[in-house]
Design a protein around this motif. Sequence first.
Motif, PDB file in Angstrom:
ATOM      1  N   GLY A 205      32.862  42.726  31.443  1.00  0.00           N
ATOM      2  CA  GLY A 205      31.475  42.844  31.014  1.00  0.00           C
ATOM      3  C   GLY A 205      30.681  41.557  31.121  1.00  0.00           C
ATOM      4  O   GLY A 205      29.450  41.578  31.013  1.00  0.00           O
ATOM      5  N   ARG A 206      31.363  40.426  31.333  1.00  0.00           N
ATOM      6  CA  ARG A 206      30.671  39.130  31.456  1.00  0.00           C
ATOM      7  C   ARG A 206      30.825  38.535  32.849  1.00  0.00           C
ATOM      8  O   ARG A 206      29.921  37.872  33.345  1.00  0.00           O
ATOM      9  CB  ARG A 206      31.206  38.140  30.427  1.00  0.00           C
ATOM     10  N   PHE A 207      31.988  38.744  33.464  1.00  0.00           N
ATOM     11  CA  PHE A 207      32.268  38.179  34.779  1.00  0.00           C
ATOM     12  C   PHE A 207      32.243  39.281  35.829  1.00  0.00           C
ATOM     13  O   PHE A 207      32.633  40.426  35.555  1.00  0.00           O
ATOM     14  CB  PHE A 207      33.651  37.528  34.810  1.00  0.00           C
ATOM     15  N   THR A 208      31.827  38.919  37.035  1.00  0.00           N
ATOM     16  CA  THR A 208      31.821  39.864  38.148  1.00  0.00           C
ATOM     17  C   THR A 208      32.407  39.195  39.380  1.00  0.00           C
ATOM     18  O   THR A 208      31.937  38.120  39.780  1.00  0.00           O
ATOM     19  CB  THR A 208      30.396  40.345  38.461  1.00  0.00           C
ATOM     20  N   ILE A 209      33.407  39.841  39.968  1.00  0.00           N
ATOM     21  CA  ILE A 209      33.984  39.351  41.213  1.00  0.00           C
ATOM     22  C   ILE A 209      33.386  40.164  42.357  1.00  0.00           C
ATOM     23  O   ILE A 209      33.198  41.388  42.246  1.00  0.00           O
ATOM     24  CB  ILE A 209      35.526  39.444  41.198  1.00  0.00           C
ATOM     25  N   SER A 210      33.076  39.476  43.448  1.00  0.00           N
ATOM     26  CA  SER A 210      32.492  40.147  44.607  1.00  0.00           C
ATOM     27  C   SER A 210      32.901  39.396  45.865  1.00  0.00           C
ATOM     28  O   SER A 210      33.479  38.305  45.791  1.00  0.00           O
ATOM     29  CB  SER A 210      30.968  40.205  44.490  1.00  0.00           C
ATOM     30  N   LYS A 211      32.607  39.980  47.019  1.00  0.00           N
ATOM     31  CA  LYS A 211      32.962  39.317  48.267  1.00  0.00           C
ATOM     32  C   LYS A 211      31.882  39.537  49.304  1.00  0.00           C
ATOM     33  O   LYS A 211      31.215  40.578  49.309  1.00  0.00           O
ATOM     34  CB  LYS A 211      34.323  39.781  48.778  1.00  0.00           C
ATOM     35  N   ASP A 212      31.727  38.554  50.166  1.00  0.00           N
ATOM     36  CA  ASP A 212      30.794  38.621  51.284  1.00  0.00           C
ATOM     37  C   ASP A 212      31.621  38.578  52.561  1.00  0.00           C
ATOM     38  O   ASP A 212      32.147  37.527  52.930  1.00  0.00           O
ATOM     39  CB  ASP A 212      29.815  37.447  51.221  1.00  0.00           C
ATOM     40  N   ASN A 213      31.741  39.715  53.212  1.00  0.00           N
ATOM     41  CA  ASN A 213      32.602  39.794  54.392  1.00  0.00           C
ATOM     42  C   ASN A 213      32.086  38.930  55.543  1.00  0.00           C
ATOM     43  O   ASN A 213      32.866  38.397  56.325  1.00  0.00           O
ATOM     44  CB  ASN A 213      32.729  41.240  54.841  1.00  0.00           C
ATOM     45  N   ALA A 214      30.796  38.814  55.649  1.00  0.00           N
ATOM     46  CA  ALA A 214      30.232  38.026  56.742  1.00  0.00           C
ATOM     47  C   ALA A 214      30.567  36.541  56.600  1.00  0.00           C
ATOM     48  O   ALA A 214      30.657  35.825  57.590  1.00  0.00           O
ATOM     49  CB  ALA A 214      28.726  38.214  56.801  1.00  0.00           C
ATOM     50  N   LYS A 215      30.747  36.091  55.367  1.00  0.00           N
ATOM     51  CA  LYS A 215      31.022  34.676  55.107  1.00  0.00           C
ATOM     52  C   LYS A 215      32.473  34.417  54.732  1.00  0.00           C
ATOM     53  O   LYS A 215      32.844  33.276  54.462  1.00  0.00           O
ATOM     54  CB  LYS A 215      30.110  34.174  53.979  1.00  0.00           C
ATOM     55  N   ASN A 216      33.292  35.479  54.688  1.00  0.00           N
ATOM     56  CA  ASN A 216      34.699  35.330  54.277  1.00  0.00           C
ATOM     57  C   ASN A 216      34.796  34.582  52.951  1.00  0.00           C
ATOM     58  O   ASN A 216      35.627  33.668  52.785  1.00  0.00           O
ATOM     59  CB  ASN A 216      35.509  34.608  55.354  1.00  0.00           C
ATOM     60  N   THR A 217      33.971  34.950  52.025  1.00  0.00           N
ATOM     61  CA  THR A 217      33.874  34.250  50.752  1.00  0.00           C
ATOM     62  C   THR A 217      33.943  35.238  49.597  1.00  0.00           C
ATOM     63  O   THR A 217      33.330  36.311  49.655  1.00  0.00           O
ATOM     64  CB  THR A 217      32.564  33.448  50.673  1.00  0.00           C
ATOM     65  N   VAL A 218      34.686  34.860  48.582  1.00  0.00           N
ATOM     66  CA  VAL A 218      34.756  35.643  47.351  1.00  0.00           C
ATOM     67  C   VAL A 218      34.074  34.845  46.252  1.00  0.00           C
ATOM     68  O   VAL A 218      34.163  33.607  46.224  1.00  0.00           O
ATOM     69  CB  VAL A 218      36.209  35.989  46.985  1.00  0.00           C
ATOM     70  N   TYR A 219      33.379  35.544  45.365  1.00  0.00           N
ATOM     71  CA  TYR A 219      32.612  34.908  44.307  1.00  0.00           C
ATOM     72  C   TYR A 219      33.105  35.364  42.933  1.00  0.00           C
ATOM     73  O   TYR A 219      33.626  36.467  42.782  1.00  0.00           O
ATOM     74  CB  TYR A 219      31.130  35.273  44.430  1.00  0.00           C
ATOM     75  N   LEU A 220      32.887  34.511  41.953  1.00  0.00           N
ATOM     76  CA  LEU A 220      33.080  34.891  40.566  1.00  0.00           C
ATOM     77  C   LEU A 220      31.813  34.498  39.826  1.00  0.00           C
ATOM     78  O   LEU A 220      31.569  33.313  39.589  1.00  0.00           O
ATOM     79  CB  LEU A 220      34.296  34.203  39.947  1.00  0.00           C
ATOM     80  N   GLN A 221      31.005  35.491  39.505  1.00  0.00           N
ATOM     81  CA  GLN A 221      29.787  35.274  38.731  1.00  0.00           C
ATOM     82  C   GLN A 221      30.159  35.338  37.252  1.00  0.00           C
ATOM     83  O   GLN A 221      30.682  36.362  36.790  1.00  0.00           O
ATOM     84  CB  GLN A 221      28.741  36.333  39.058  1.00  0.00           C
ATOM     85  N   MET A 222      29.897  34.258  36.547  1.00  0.00           N
ATOM     86  CA  MET A 222      30.279  34.171  35.144  1.00  0.00           C
ATOM     87  C   MET A 222      29.024  34.064  34.288  1.00  0.00           C
ATOM     88  O   MET A 222      28.278  33.084  34.402  1.00  0.00           O
ATOM     89  CB  MET A 222      31.182  32.955  34.916  1.00  0.00           C
TER      90      MET A 222
ATOM     91  N   GLY B 134      36.518  47.632  47.618  1.00  0.00           N
ATOM     92  CA  GLY B 134      36.289  48.898  46.945  1.00  0.00           C
ATOM     93  C   GLY B 134      36.769  48.970  45.512  1.00  0.00           C
ATOM     94  O   GLY B 134      36.395  49.892  44.783  1.00  0.00           O
ATOM     95  N   ASN B 135      37.611  48.042  45.104  1.00  0.00           N
ATOM     96  CA  ASN B 135      38.126  48.048  43.736  1.00  0.00           C
ATOM     97  C   ASN B 135      38.089  46.643  43.163  1.00  0.00           C
ATOM     98  O   ASN B 135      38.320  45.673  43.882  1.00  0.00           O
ATOM     99  CB  ASN B 135      39.570  48.542  43.707  1.00  0.00           C
ATOM    100  N   THR B 136      37.824  46.573  41.867  1.00  0.00           N
ATOM    101  CA  THR B 136      37.905  45.319  41.140  1.00  0.00           C
ATOM    102  C   THR B 136      38.704  45.534  39.867  1.00  0.00           C
ATOM    103  O   THR B 136      38.858  46.677  39.399  1.00  0.00           O
ATOM    104  CB  THR B 136      36.515  44.780  40.774  1.00  0.00           C
ATOM    105  N   TYR B 137      39.218  44.437  39.331  1.00  0.00           N
ATOM    106  CA  TYR B 137      40.030  44.520  38.118  1.00  0.00           C
ATOM    107  C   TYR B 137      39.814  43.236  37.340  1.00  0.00           C
ATOM    108  O   TYR B 137      39.763  42.154  37.931  1.00  0.00           O
ATOM    109  CB  TYR B 137      41.502  44.691  38.496  1.00  0.00           C
ATOM    110  N   TYR B 138      39.686  43.352  36.005  1.00  0.00           N
ATOM    111  CA  TYR B 138      39.358  42.201  35.172  1.00  0.00           C
ATOM    112  C   TYR B 138      40.296  42.090  33.981  1.00  0.00           C
ATOM    113  O   TYR B 138      40.783  43.095  33.444  1.00  0.00           O
ATOM    114  CB  TYR B 138      37.932  42.328  34.643  1.00  0.00           C
ATOM    115  N   ALA B 139      40.488  40.865  33.550  1.00  0.00           N
ATOM    116  CA  ALA B 139      41.134  40.637  32.264  1.00  0.00           C
ATOM    117  C   ALA B 139      40.185  41.109  31.167  1.00  0.00           C
ATOM    118  O   ALA B 139      38.955  41.007  31.303  1.00  0.00           O
ATOM    119  CB  ALA B 139      41.447  39.158  32.090  1.00  0.00           C
ATOM    120  N   ASP B 140      40.753  41.596  30.076  1.00  0.00           N
ATOM    121  CA  ASP B 140      39.923  42.105  28.980  1.00  0.00           C
ATOM    122  C   ASP B 140      38.976  41.031  28.442  1.00  0.00           C
ATOM    123  O   ASP B 140      37.859  41.333  28.020  1.00  0.00           O
ATOM    124  CB  ASP B 140      40.808  42.621  27.849  1.00  0.00           C
TER     125      ASP B 140
END
Length: 127
Positions: free
Chosen positions: A66-83, A56-62
């Motif tokens: 605006g360029r990177f996005t962190i997300s998670k897939d609960n079904a796969k127990n995996t977290v992603y970093l889209q850069m 429900g919450n995300t936090y980024y370094a300045d």
Amino acid sequence: QVQLVESGGGLVQAGGSLRLSCAASERTFSRHTMGWFRQTPGKERQFVAAIRWSGGNTYYADSVKGRFTISKDNAKNTVYLQMNFLKPEDTAVYYCAAGRFAYAWTVPFGLRDFGSWGQGTQVTVSS
């Protein structure tokens, strides 16, 4: 010992994109904040992004906002970093990390807030 397995690093030209993945156990994934850090030779590991165990919450370094996005897939127990819109200064070894304590969200994040680490994956951005 929490096991975190990363993948997805590589070489990309400036302006390009990469997606990093980090797989964790269900117990860790469902109860702990997950984060990404990066490190260049001779420098301290730096915080990049974090996501709450609920997603429900995300936090980024300045520097990546605006360029990177962190997300998670609960079904796969995996977290992603889209850069996206990668810059040469994004070149580093990227580490996945799990929060030191369950159900803890303590912005701003630092190294002390994370207790388990992946092996690291190299990201190189050419100019």
